[in-house]
Design an enzyme around this catalytic site. Structure first.
Site, PDB file in Angstrom:
ATOM      1  CB  CYS A   1     -21.479 -60.756 -13.837  1.00 50.37           C
ATOM      2  SG  CYS A   1     -23.158 -60.799 -13.187  1.00 50.37           S
TER       3      CYS A   1
ATOM      4  CD  GLN B   1     -18.400 -59.889 -13.062  1.00 52.17           C
ATOM      5  OE1 GLN B   1     -18.435 -60.722 -12.178  1.00 52.17           O
ATOM      6  NE2 GLN B   1     -17.964 -60.179 -14.280  1.00 52.17           N
TER       7      GLN B   1
ATOM      8  CG  HIS C   1     -19.964 -57.226  -8.627  1.00 51.88           C
ATOM      9  ND1 HIS C   1     -18.823 -57.542  -7.892  1.00 51.88           N
ATOM     10  CD2 HIS C   1     -20.422 -58.414  -9.105  1.00 51.88           C
ATOM     11  CE1 HIS C   1     -18.626 -58.854  -7.934  1.00 51.88           C
ATOM     12  NE2 HIS C   1     -19.573 -59.397  -8.653  1.00 51.88           N
TER      13      HIS C   1
ATOM     14  NE  ARG D   1     -20.070 -61.338  -3.375  1.00 51.59           N
ATOM     15  CZ  ARG D   1     -20.294 -61.999  -4.519  1.00 51.59           C
ATOM     16  NH1 ARG D   1     -21.119 -63.028  -4.544  1.00 51.59           N
ATOM     17  NH2 ARG D   1     -19.679 -61.647  -5.632  1.00 51.59           N
TER      18      ARG D   1
ATOM     19  CG  ASP E   1     -26.425 -59.598 -12.995  1.00 49.04           C
ATOM     20  OD1 ASP E   1     -26.352 -60.837 -12.811  1.00 49.04           O
ATOM     21  OD2 ASP E   1     -26.310 -58.774 -12.062  1.00 49.04           O
TER      22      ASP E   1
ATOM     23  NE  ARG F   1     -14.677 -61.006 -10.664  1.00 53.10           N
ATOM     24  CZ  ARG F   1     -15.646 -61.233  -9.763  1.00 53.10           C
ATOM     25  NH1 ARG F   1     -16.757 -61.826 -10.142  1.00 53.10           N
ATOM     26  NH2 ARG F   1     -15.529 -60.824  -8.512  1.00 53.10           N
TER      27      ARG F   1
HETATM   28  N1  NVA Z   1     -26.524 -58.688  -9.434  1.00 53.55           N
HETATM   29  C1  NVA Z   1     -26.131 -59.979  -8.915  1.00 53.55           C
HETATM   30  C2  NVA Z   1     -24.692 -60.232  -9.213  1.00 53.55           C
HETATM   31  C3  NVA Z   1     -24.188 -61.557  -8.737  1.00 53.55           C
HETATM   32  C4  NVA Z   1     -22.741 -61.764  -9.054  1.00 53.55           C
HETATM   33  C5  NVA Z   1     -26.401 -60.030  -7.420  1.00 53.55           C
HETATM   34  O1  NVA Z   1     -26.120 -59.043  -6.728  1.00 53.55           O
HETATM   35  O2  NVA Z   1     -26.915 -61.044  -6.952  1.00 53.55           O
HETATM   36  N1   CP Z   2     -19.932 -62.805 -10.757  1.00 55.67           N
HETATM   37  C1   CP Z   2     -19.806 -63.054  -9.437  1.00 55.67           C
HETATM   38  O1   CP Z   2     -19.496 -62.177  -8.639  1.00 55.67           O
HETATM   39  O2   CP Z   2     -20.020 -64.346  -9.107  1.00 55.67           O
HETATM   40  P1   CP Z   2     -20.106 -64.925  -7.622  1.00 55.67           P
HETATM   41  O3   CP Z   2     -21.380 -64.411  -7.023  1.00 55.67           O
HETATM   42  O4   CP Z   2     -20.128 -66.402  -7.823  1.00 55.67           O
HETATM   43  O5   CP Z   2     -18.919 -64.467  -6.854  1.00 55.67           O
END
Ligand code: NVA
Ligand code: CP
Length: 300
Positions: free
Chosen positions: A259, A131, A128, A101, A219, A287
């Protein structure tokens, strides 16, 4: 040859369907005691916070018989300037796969180019895909199909939206994205999908977009690492909230997805996210199952 999962497009329709089928088998308890990855070690390198992705991968890896090694970037040499390339080469000598990540998508691409092991995208600023995999599993469970399902994404054209565009492209799902001007999804991802015949449309008015929707998705308005200018952005998104009124315009059996984590009271209201139409916790659970199927497929 190793196979990465950096974007949803790394899977063709057949591979995606096989993973979704396997995920449902895992969820149903089939092979609950099988350990296809016994003796393997899988790294988790996370440069941003995570609840679902990190824990579902760690639990899933354990359930498949392997060990998960969490790599905090501040505790390995990458935090002191060791290059991505060298890190990828070294970790490939120990690990059988890695979930990353990070911020820029190029970081994970560079890592993957230099790694001899499968690299899985646990979220970048651009995509992502894990997801989206769980989202597709959830829609399939709730609606019994993916092709032709009418999904409306109300919100920021971010990593989640980009992966949903690719998901629409691979599955034939119909995707309407309602967002303010200037906050559209990535134009290359959108144009590629449309040029391939995907049914993806960008609209301005959420009320028009949600008409007859089978799935409403949203989101956060401000993603991780993009906090600069957040207040201005929140103003631009005021009319893009999934609330009772908006939901009432969708199909009567519409489901609501997010998500997570949610910013309750911003992109979604409590009375919607906690309503019987909301499937957000099934989505979060999926997930685990979807990623187990992905790991079993990619890691050898
Ligand atoms: N769009 C959000 C998703 C978090 C799971 C982010 O990147 O923070
Ligand atoms: N939806 C998702 O990726 O959640 P986290 O940021 O908690 O991993």
């Amino acid at each position: 040859m190793k196979k990465d999962f950096l974007t949803l497009r790394d899977l063709c329709a057949d591979e995606l369907n096989a993973i979704l089928k396997r995920a449902s088998e895992f969820k149903a308890g089939k092979d609950a005691n099988a350990c296809p990855l016994i003796g393997k070690s899988i790294g988790l390198l996370f440069e941003k916070a995570s609840t679902r992705t990190r824990i579902s991968f760690q639990v899933g890896i354990y359930q498949l018989g392997a060990q998960a090694i969490y790599l905090n970037p501040n505790e390995i040499q990458i935090g002191r300037g060791e290059t991505i390339e060298d890190t990828a080469k070294v970790l490939s000598r120990y690990l059988h796969g890695i979930i990353i990540r990070t911020f820029g998508h190029k970081i994970i691409e560079d890592f993957a180019k230099n790694a001899a092991i499968p690299v899985i995208n646990g979220l970048t600023d651009l995509h992502h895909p894990c997801q989206a995999l769980a989202d597709l599993m959830t829609i399939n469970e709730k609606k019994g199909r993916l092709k032709g399902v009418h999904m409306v994404y109300v919100g920021d054209g971010n990593n989640v939206a980009n992966s949903l565009i690719e998901a629409a492209s691979v599955t034939g799902m119909h995707l309407f994205i309602a967002c303010p001007e200037g906050y559209e999804p990535d134009s290359r991802i959108y144009k590629k999908a449309v040029s391939e015949g995907a049914y993806v449309k960008i609209l301005r008015k959420p009320e028009e977009a949600v008409k007859d929707a089978d799935v409403l998705y949203t989101d956060v308005w401000v993603s991780m690492g993009q906090e600069e200018g957040a207040e201005k952005k929140k103003k631009a998104f005021r009319a893009y909230q999934i609330n009772k009124k908006l939901l009432s315009l969708a199909s009567p059996d519409a489901i609501v997805m997010h998500c997570l984590p949610a910013h309750r009271g911003e992109e979604i209201t409590d009375d919607v996210i906690d309503s019987p139409k909301s499937v957000v916790f099934d989505q979060a659970e999926n997930r685990l199952h979807a990623q187990k199927a992905l790991l079993e497929t990619l890691i050898r």
